[in-house]
Design a protein around this motif. Structure first.
Motif, mmCIF file in Angstrom:
data_model
loop_
_atom_site.group_PDB
_atom_site.id
_atom_site.type_symbol
_atom_site.label_atom_id
_atom_site.label_comp_id
_atom_site.label_asym_id
_atom_site.label_seq_id
_atom_site.Cartn_x
_atom_site.Cartn_y
_atom_site.Cartn_z
ATOM 1 N N SER A 16 54.573 50.953 -4.775
ATOM 2 C CA SER A 16 54.507 50.192 -5.730
ATOM 3 C C SER A 16 55.744 50.097 -6.614
ATOM 4 C CB SER A 16 53.442 50.797 -6.604
ATOM 5 O OG SER A 16 53.089 50.180 -7.936
ATOM 6 N N LYS A 17 55.881 49.124 -7.180
ATOM 7 C CA LYS A 17 57.168 48.978 -8.115
ATOM 8 C C LYS A 17 56.650 48.783 -9.671
ATOM 9 C CE LYS A 17 60.166 48.790 -4.958
ATOM 10 N NZ LYS A 17 61.358 49.712 -4.648
ATOM 11 N N THR A 18 55.452 49.419 -9.981
ATOM 12 C CA THR A 18 54.845 49.161 -11.290
ATOM 13 C C THR A 18 55.488 49.563 -12.545
ATOM 14 O OG1 THR A 18 53.507 51.175 -11.117
ATOM 15 C CG2 THR A 18 52.603 49.152 -10.182
ATOM 16 N N ALA A 19 56.347 50.575 -12.401
ATOM 17 C CA ALA A 19 56.907 51.162 -13.414
ATOM 18 C C ALA A 19 58.423 50.778 -13.589
ATOM 19 C CB ALA A 19 57.014 52.479 -13.565
ATOM 20 N N ARG A 20 59.086 50.782 -14.823
ATOM 21 C CA ARG A 20 60.536 50.511 -14.959
ATOM 22 C C ARG A 20 61.421 51.537 -14.575
ATOM 23 N NH1 ARG A 20 60.964 48.456 -21.006
ATOM 24 N NH2 ARG A 20 58.841 47.391 -21.029
ATOM 25 N N SER A 21 60.875 52.793 -14.358
ATOM 26 C CA SER A 21 61.741 53.993 -13.900
ATOM 27 C C SER A 21 60.956 54.707 -12.996
ATOM 28 C CB SER A 21 62.163 54.715 -15.137
ATOM 29 O OG SER A 21 61.125 55.414 -15.666
ATOM 30 N N ARG A 40 62.198 55.412 -26.905
ATOM 31 C CA ARG A 40 63.478 54.779 -27.412
ATOM 32 C C ARG A 40 64.512 54.349 -26.417
ATOM 33 N NH1 ARG A 40 64.540 57.874 -33.139
ATOM 34 N NH2 ARG A 40 62.520 57.544 -33.591
ATOM 35 N N THR A 41 64.590 54.977 -25.226
ATOM 36 C CA THR A 41 65.512 54.745 -24.297
ATOM 37 C C THR A 41 64.897 53.761 -23.380
ATOM 38 O OG1 THR A 41 66.372 57.044 -24.251
ATOM 39 C CG2 THR A 41 66.957 55.549 -22.521
ATOM 40 N N LEU A 42 63.803 53.725 -22.761
ATOM 41 C CA LEU A 42 63.170 52.848 -21.881
ATOM 42 C C LEU A 42 62.717 51.941 -22.708
ATOM 43 C CD1 LEU A 42 61.822 55.368 -18.941
ATOM 44 C CD2 LEU A 42 63.950 53.988 -19.348
ATOM 45 N N ARG A 43 62.343 52.020 -23.809
ATOM 46 C CA ARG A 43 61.768 50.962 -24.977
ATOM 47 C C ARG A 43 60.301 50.518 -24.241
ATOM 48 N NH1 ARG A 43 65.739 49.038 -28.560
ATOM 49 N NH2 ARG A 43 67.721 49.856 -27.669
ATOM 50 N N MET A 44 59.490 51.628 -23.739
ATOM 51 C CA MET A 44 58.360 51.192 -23.174
ATOM 52 C C MET A 44 57.157 51.095 -24.438
ATOM 53 S SD MET A 44 58.230 53.162 -19.888
ATOM 54 C CE MET A 44 56.965 52.379 -18.824
ATOM 55 N N ARG A 45 56.204 50.479 -24.373
ATOM 56 C CA ARG A 45 55.263 50.071 -25.490
ATOM 57 C C ARG A 45 53.998 50.213 -24.816
ATOM 58 N NH1 ARG A 45 58.741 51.325 -28.525
ATOM 59 N NH2 ARG A 45 60.375 49.645 -29.385
ATOM 60 N N GLY A 58 50.778 49.161 -23.116
ATOM 61 C CA GLY A 58 50.380 48.215 -22.064
ATOM 62 C C GLY A 58 51.326 48.043 -21.036
ATOM 63 N N ASP A 59 52.255 48.874 -21.138
ATOM 64 C CA ASP A 59 53.469 48.996 -20.098
ATOM 65 C C ASP A 59 52.792 50.042 -19.031
ATOM 66 O OD1 ASP A 59 54.952 47.147 -21.144
ATOM 67 O OD2 ASP A 59 56.732 48.893 -22.132
ATOM 68 N N ASN A 60 53.316 49.601 -17.816
ATOM 69 C CA ASN A 60 52.760 50.481 -16.688
ATOM 70 C C ASN A 60 53.855 51.782 -16.584
ATOM 71 O OD1 ASN A 60 50.688 48.940 -15.681
ATOM 72 N ND2 ASN A 60 52.071 47.565 -14.816
ATOM 73 N N VAL A 61 52.980 53.053 -16.104
ATOM 74 C CA VAL A 61 53.878 54.228 -16.038
ATOM 75 C C VAL A 61 53.331 54.951 -14.708
ATOM 76 C CG1 VAL A 61 52.346 55.499 -17.579
ATOM 77 C CG2 VAL A 61 54.806 56.057 -17.302
ATOM 78 N N ARG A 62 54.238 55.504 -14.245
ATOM 79 C CA ARG A 62 53.855 56.491 -12.987
ATOM 80 C C ARG A 62 54.320 58.196 -13.518
ATOM 81 N NH1 ARG A 62 56.236 54.286 -7.860
ATOM 82 N NH2 ARG A 62 58.026 54.342 -8.946
ATOM 83 N N PHE A 63 53.326 59.019 -13.041
ATOM 84 C CA PHE A 63 53.883 60.254 -13.314
ATOM 85 C C PHE A 63 53.341 61.397 -12.248
ATOM 86 C CE2 PHE A 63 50.055 59.855 -15.771
ATOM 87 C CZ PHE A 63 49.230 60.809 -15.558
ATOM 88 N N VAL A 64 53.741 62.645 -12.308
ATOM 89 C CA VAL A 64 53.213 63.477 -11.431
ATOM 90 C C VAL A 64 52.938 64.909 -12.342
ATOM 91 C CG1 VAL A 64 54.796 62.914 -9.590
ATOM 92 C CG2 VAL A 64 55.620 64.572 -11.348
#
Length: 75
Positions: free
Chosen positions: A16-21, A49-54, A56-62
């Motif tokens: 998946s390429k759902t997140a910007r980082s 601040r750095t990634l400028r995510m807001r 509604g944006d998608n994110v992945r985490f562990v």
């Protein structure tokens, strides 16, 4: 806060390429069935601040115990 969509075993390759980082870390005790709370102040600041995510944006985490989560930033 992140509203969770899915949970995947980290041994399964994700395409998946759902997140910007890449992935963010959230301690397992901060993850519930439907939401996760990003408690690390520096990580929150990096996302906003750095990634400028807001919201509604998608994110992945562990969570450090072998699970990968996908979700949407809610607030």
């Amino acid at each position: 806060m992140v509203v969770l969509r899915s949970r995947t075993d980290s041994r399964v390759k994700e395409k998946s390429k759902t997140a910007r980082s890449g992935f963010f870390y959230i301690p397992p005790e901060r993850v519930s069935e439907r939401r996760a709370v990003l408690s690390d102040r520096d990580e929150r600041r990096h996302i906003v601040r750095t990634l400028r995510m807001r919201p509604g944006d998608n994110v992945r985490f562990v969570d450090g115990s072998g699970w990968i989560y996908s979700g949407t930033i809610s607030d």
